[in-house]
Motif scaffolding. Structure first.
Motif, PDB file in Angstrom:
ATOM      1  N   VAL A 162       0.812  -1.128   0.042  1.00  0.00           N
ATOM      2  CA  VAL A 162       0.084  -0.043  -0.031  1.00  0.00           C
ATOM      3  C   VAL A 162       1.112   1.212  -0.153  1.00  0.00           C
ATOM      4  CG1 VAL A 162      -0.339   0.143   2.590  1.00  0.00           C
ATOM      5  CG2 VAL A 162      -1.844   0.989   1.156  1.00  0.00           C
ATOM      6  N   ASP A 213      -5.167   6.958   1.002  1.00  0.00           N
ATOM      7  CA  ASP A 213      -6.267   7.690   0.505  1.00  0.00           C
ATOM      8  C   ASP A 213      -6.925   7.118  -0.847  1.00  0.00           C
ATOM      9  OD1 ASP A 213      -5.352  10.671   1.293  1.00  0.00           O
ATOM     10  OD2 ASP A 213      -3.469   9.954   0.822  1.00  0.00           O
ATOM     11  N   ARG A 214      -7.999   7.533  -1.027  1.00  0.00           N
ATOM     12  CA  ARG A 214      -9.050   6.765  -1.847  1.00  0.00           C
ATOM     13  C   ARG A 214      -8.536   6.960  -3.177  1.00  0.00           C
ATOM     14  NH1 ARG A 214     -15.300   6.134  -1.303  1.00  0.00           N
ATOM     15  NH2 ARG A 214     -15.669   4.934  -3.346  1.00  0.00           N
ATOM     16  N   ARG A 215      -8.504   5.633  -3.992  1.00  0.00           N
ATOM     17  CA  ARG A 215      -7.836   5.710  -5.262  1.00  0.00           C
ATOM     18  C   ARG A 215      -8.867   6.142  -6.211  1.00  0.00           C
ATOM     19  NH1 ARG A 215      -4.617   2.264  -2.938  1.00  0.00           N
ATOM     20  NH2 ARG A 215      -2.450   1.769  -4.014  1.00  0.00           N
ATOM     21  N   ASP A 273      -2.739   1.239 -11.961  1.00  0.00           N
ATOM     22  CA  ASP A 273      -3.479   1.533 -10.616  1.00  0.00           C
ATOM     23  C   ASP A 273      -3.492   3.188 -10.566  1.00  0.00           C
ATOM     24  OD1 ASP A 273      -4.222   1.780  -8.047  1.00  0.00           O
ATOM     25  OD2 ASP A 273      -2.047   1.304  -7.382  1.00  0.00           O
ATOM     26  N   ARG A 321      -3.761   6.291  -8.474  1.00  0.00           N
ATOM     27  CA  ARG A 321      -3.365   6.854  -7.344  1.00  0.00           C
ATOM     28  C   ARG A 321      -3.622   8.297  -7.247  1.00  0.00           C
ATOM     29  NH1 ARG A 321       1.665   3.294  -5.630  1.00  0.00           N
ATOM     30  NH2 ARG A 321       2.638   5.729  -5.234  1.00  0.00           N
ATOM     31  N   ASP A 357      -1.262  10.136  -6.557  1.00  0.00           N
ATOM     32  CA  ASP A 357      -0.085  10.907  -6.812  1.00  0.00           C
ATOM     33  C   ASP A 357       0.147  10.243  -8.411  1.00  0.00           C
ATOM     34  OD1 ASP A 357       0.325   8.368  -6.285  1.00  0.00           O
ATOM     35  OD2 ASP A 357       2.382   8.335  -5.341  1.00  0.00           O
ATOM     36  N   TYR A 368       0.314   4.138 -12.090  1.00  0.00           N
ATOM     37  CA  TYR A 368       1.183   3.086 -11.923  1.00  0.00           C
ATOM     38  C   TYR A 368       0.701   1.844 -12.700  1.00  0.00           C
ATOM     39  CZ  TYR A 368       3.350   6.346  -8.616  1.00  0.00           C
ATOM     40  OH  TYR A 368       3.819   7.384  -7.927  1.00  0.00           O
ATOM     41  N   ASN A 394       5.263   4.661 -15.030  1.00  0.00           N
ATOM     42  CA  ASN A 394       4.476   5.323 -14.240  1.00  0.00           C
ATOM     43  C   ASN A 394       4.429   6.882 -14.473  1.00  0.00           C
ATOM     44  OD1 ASN A 394       7.255   5.401 -12.575  1.00  0.00           O
ATOM     45  ND2 ASN A 394       5.954   7.203 -11.661  1.00  0.00           N
ATOM     46  N   HIS A 406      -9.423   0.150  -3.018  1.00  0.00           N
ATOM     47  CA  HIS A 406      -9.430   1.597  -3.499  1.00  0.00           C
ATOM     48  C   HIS A 406      -9.098   2.381  -2.204  1.00  0.00           C
ATOM     49  CE1 HIS A 406     -10.560   1.729  -7.513  1.00  0.00           C
ATOM     50  NE2 HIS A 406     -11.075   0.695  -7.311  1.00  0.00           N
ATOM     51  N   GLY A 420      -2.124  -2.805  -1.748  1.00  0.00           N
ATOM     52  CA  GLY A 420      -2.635  -1.790  -2.606  1.00  0.00           C
ATOM     53  C   GLY A 420      -3.091  -2.674  -3.787  1.00  0.00           C
TER      54      GLY A 420
END
Length: 526
Positions: free
Chosen positions: A177, A181-183, A195, A197, A199, A202, A214, A513, A521
């Motif tokens: 993980v 925070d919620r994805r 994925d 995220r 940020d 990825y 990424n 999520h 994650g």
């Protein structure tokens, strides 16, 4: 006499074989314990050997011991003629003595010679005792060897009590993980899972979990919108600063991770986003715009009215659906995705602020949840011209339809398949409704856990992720019957809040999520 001896020998052989099998099991129990014997018999025996071979070997060894026993036990002994009332000199009398001996001698002396009698069994011979002992020992050793842990690890553990070995891993791979925070979303792209995220994006190989590429969001900016799907290997996201509107659109090539274009958006920023074939569609400030997916060049624009807002948006290669609320009313619009031209619009049964979602573009299905408690709370289906066809209440006799979770209900032709919660946000049913008239077609229940996520398999079946006993069920979309399942052996519970199930070649990937207690994650089930 020979027939009786042969039958007795056969019985001993069979008894020896049965005892040999029992000895193998006994050896296994002694070495590893009853619970672990059961575990080992299910697939962890030494390579190329099964429990049946060990049972057979032990049975054979004990049968050999039984044969030696039989030969030593039943070998005939020589009978010498002795005086009927005497015992050979220097020999110890066999049998009764004293008064009983005198009575027996008197009876025998009445005849010239006693009637022929079968020889009495002799004591077990040395060879028979040795064969029996060897058979028992080898049978026990065979049982012990069959369940003793193989390899260097087993040898290292041989000198101490054995703890129950861990179950075979359920997770083919996992990604730790990164924050709680919620994805905003995820994309399943065959052999790659992306994925989303806060940020950035990825990408991981679906077979091995190795990082592919990424795209990081700029410093102090977070991903705030993500297209539900990709089109021709192009995905769309939006990001912005904390507490401010999403200010930038970004298109990425999902095979390579190459950023194709960025487009700043002013004013109210970015609302919903979608990618359909070669066109991206997004709510940008006070307009809906269609752009080239490859270059970002604007193709069309539809301005919103002064009091209008887009509550939901999605698109496919043919058309774009918008739920547009103006004041207290709302309508559903169908636009041509390539040109933005309006095809039809339909007033919705709404008289207050509404939460909406596009469940399916073709056929057109939307979910409405009005602020007015006595207002519209339903899934609505429409035909190709926008004429209403079916209404499925969000809450009914079966429970509450999960229409606004991270996943959407699935549409298979004229069937809508969704999870249904009975109470406390626990979904224990998967229900299919007809998009022709809204009636329930089938229902699949569980008492073993809860249904967490639905996904469409490449072969057209419905994949259902089950919490409790980690499991993936495969249901026939027409009948709800189970076609198959994948139940990995594990005591681990890797599911967190809002897990999303993504089919990949050879298995499934789950995206958590929201993670709360160190769950991965992402992880893969094979």
């Amino acid at each position: 006499m020979r027939g009786r001896t042969a039958a007795s020998t056969a019985a001993v052989l069979l008894s020896g074989a049965a005892f040999g099998a029992a000895a193998v099991l006994l050896g296994g129990f002694v070495v590893r314990g009853l619970g672990e014997m059961s575990y080992e018999c299910e697939g962890s025996w030494p390579e190329g050997v099964t429990v049946w071979w060990w049972l057979l070997a032990g049975a054979g060894l004990l049968a050999v011991g039984g044969l030696g026993y039989a030969l030593g036990r039943h070998a005939p002994t020589a009978v010498e003629e002795e005086p009927r009332d005497a015992v050979p000199e220097g020999a110890k009398a066999w049998g009764p003595t004293g008064e009983e001996s005198r009575v027996r001698a008197a009876v025998l002396n009445k005849h010239d010679r006693p009637a022929a009698a079968e020889p009495e069994p002799a004591a077990l011979g040395t060879a028979g005792r040795a064969a029996l002992a060897v058979g028992v020992c080898l049978g026990l050793l065979a049982g012990a060897w069959g369940v003793w842990p193989a390899g260097e690890e087993g040898a290292a553990e041989a000198g101490r009590p054995q703890a129950k070995p861990p179950a075979r891993p359920a997770l083919a791979w996992r990604v730790p993980v990164a924050g709680a925070d919620r994805r905003p979303g995820a994309w399943g792209l065959g052999d790659v899972v992306v994925d989303g995220r806060i940020d950035g994006l990825y990408a991981y190989g679906a077979r091995d979990g190795k990082a592919r590429w990424n795209v990081s969001a700029p410093a102090r900016e977070a991903v705030c919108a993500m297209s539900p799907r990709v089109g021709r290997n192009i995905g769309l996201i939006a990001y912005g600063r904390d507490g401010k509107p999403c200010a930038t659109l970004l298109a990425v090539h999902t095979t390579t991770g190459e950023v194709l274009w960025r487009e700043p958006v002013g004013g109210a920023g970015v609302g919903g986003v979608a990618v359909a074939d070669t066109t991206t569609v997004a709510v940008e400030d006070r307009a809906v715009r269609g752009r080239s997916a490859e270059s970002g060049e604007q193709r069309w624009q539809r301005a919103l009215g002064r009091e209008c807002e887009v509550r939901a948006l999605d698109a496919d290669g043919d058309r774009t659906l918008l739920v547009e609320q103006c004041g207290e009313g709302a309508r559903l619009l169908a636009l041509d995705t390539a040109t933005g031209k309006e095809r039809w619009n339909r007033a919705l049964p709404v008289e207050s602020a509404v939460r909406a979602r596009v469940v399916s573009v073709t056929p057109a299905v939307i979910a409405l949840d009005e602020r007015d408690k006595r207002g519209s709370h339903a899934l609505l289906g429409f035909d190709a011209t926008g004429t209403p066809k079916a209404t499925v209440p969000l809450t009914g006799a079966d429970g509450t339809v999960t229409a606004f979770d991270d996943e959407r209900p699935l549409v298979f032709g004229d069937l809508l398949v969704t999870r249904v919660e009975r109470s406390s946000s626990v979904a224990t049913s998967v229900v299919a409704y007809s998009l022709k008239d809204g009636r329930k077609v089938w229902q699949h229940r569980t008492d073993a856990g809860m249904f967490e996520s639905l996904a469409r398999q490449p072969d057209g079946t419905v994949a259902v992720l089950v919490r409790g006993r980690l499991q993936v069920l495969l249901l026939d979309p027409a009948t709800g019957r189970v076609r198959g399942e994948r139940t990995p052996r594990t005591e681990e519970q890797p599911l967190s809040i809002y897990p999303e199930l993504i089919p990949v070649p050879g298995g499934h990937v789950v995206v958590n999520h929201i993670t709360m207690n160190g769950e991965p994650g992402l992880f893969a089930i094979r």
